[in-house]
Design a protein around this motif. Structure first.
Motif, mmCIF file in Angstrom:
data_model
loop_
_atom_site.group_PDB
_atom_site.id
_atom_site.type_symbol
_atom_site.label_atom_id
_atom_site.label_comp_id
_atom_site.label_asym_id
_atom_site.label_seq_id
_atom_site.Cartn_x
_atom_site.Cartn_y
_atom_site.Cartn_z
ATOM 1 N N ASP A 9 -4.518 4.048 -7.330
ATOM 2 C CA ASP A 9 -3.056 3.485 -7.193
ATOM 3 C C ASP A 9 -2.913 2.074 -8.032
ATOM 4 O O ASP A 9 -3.664 1.352 -8.039
ATOM 5 N N ARG A 10 -1.743 2.214 -8.624
ATOM 6 C CA ARG A 10 -1.292 0.815 -9.336
ATOM 7 C C ARG A 10 -0.727 -0.147 -8.315
ATOM 8 O O ARG A 10 0.164 0.593 -7.233
ATOM 9 N N HIS A 11 -0.953 -1.550 -8.164
ATOM 10 C CA HIS A 11 -0.805 -2.248 -7.173
ATOM 11 C C HIS A 11 0.870 -2.249 -7.037
ATOM 12 O O HIS A 11 1.552 -2.061 -7.983
ATOM 13 N N GLY A 12 1.271 -2.278 -5.851
ATOM 14 C CA GLY A 12 2.884 -2.106 -5.724
ATOM 15 C C GLY A 12 3.607 -0.820 -5.980
ATOM 16 O O GLY A 12 4.714 -0.851 -6.091
ATOM 17 N N ALA A 43 -6.671 1.237 1.807
ATOM 18 C CA ALA A 43 -7.220 -0.060 2.084
ATOM 19 C C ALA A 43 -7.714 -0.430 3.472
ATOM 20 O O ALA A 43 -7.647 0.711 4.053
ATOM 21 N N THR A 48 -2.483 1.634 4.206
ATOM 22 C CA THR A 48 -1.949 1.179 2.587
ATOM 23 C C THR A 48 -2.771 2.340 1.787
ATOM 24 O O THR A 48 -3.990 2.009 1.483
ATOM 25 N N THR A 50 -4.662 3.736 -1.599
ATOM 26 C CA THR A 50 -5.116 3.160 -2.717
ATOM 27 C C THR A 50 -5.803 4.157 -3.674
ATOM 28 O O THR A 50 -5.865 3.727 -4.660
ATOM 29 N N ARG A 80 -2.852 3.669 -11.704
ATOM 30 C CA ARG A 80 -3.302 2.875 -12.776
ATOM 31 C C ARG A 80 -4.362 3.268 -13.564
ATOM 32 O O ARG A 80 -4.334 3.095 -14.852
#
Length: 183
Positions: A9-12, A43, A48, A50, A80
């Protein structure tokens, strides 16, 4: 040919991921017969997301690339990057055959990225705790690039111990859960 596809995953991007959940599941439904294992990584907070792991049996590397890069979350920018490698199912089963069930205990994805001489080609002795296990390979299947395992373990250190500590250039341990639509 079996392939491991791990979208990171891309942050945010959690809100976008949530928005596309049904579209993601619908896309994966098209590959239900080819699926060996699937599920999100998380995470350390356990909630969350990831990344998203899929191990699939597809005809060739071109089909695997189409699977990885046509995926709705990838197309929309949730991810990402993508780790896409040929893989060999040394357990000869799917995650649904795992006797430990979908929810009992802590689950992990362990990725050992190769550093020369192949290690961990044989199934480790703690076979009952393994959900999926096998080498990461080049597209032609001739070159060992690492090892991937899905397993139940008491903690990340216990999960990491399934692979030879000094046999890899890099080792990653991710919290993981069985994926797919809720039953």
């Amino acid at each position: 040919m079996e392939f491991l596809c791990y979208h990171r995953d891309r942050h945010g991007s959690v809100a976008l991921r949530d928005e596309l959940l049904q579209e993601h599941w619908s896309y994966m439904d098209r590959y239900a017969a080819e699926m060996i294992a699937r599920g999100p990584t998380f995470a350390d907070d356990g909630g969350t997301p990831t990344g998203s792991l899929h191990i699939v049996d597809l005809p060739d590397p071109a089909a695997a690339r189409a699977f990885a890069f046509d995926e709705p979350n990838y197309q929309a920018g949730v991810y990402r990057d993508v780790l896409l490698r040929r893989w060999r199912n040394t357990l000869g089963r799917t995650m649904w055959d795992f006797a430990g069930g979908r929810t009992d205990g802590n689950r992990y994805l362990v990725l050992g990225l190769g550093a020369g001489q192949a290690v961990d080609l044989a199934v480790p002795p703690a076979r009952d705790e393994l959900i999926a296990y096998g080498p990461l390979l080049s597209d032609d299947g001739a070159t060992w690039l690492g090892t991937a395992a899905l397993l139940r373990a008491p903690d990340p250190a216990g999960a990491r111990a399934v692979l030879t500590a000094d046999g890899y250039a890099e080792m990653e341990v991710h919290n993981w859960a069985f994926g797919g639509r809720p039953s």
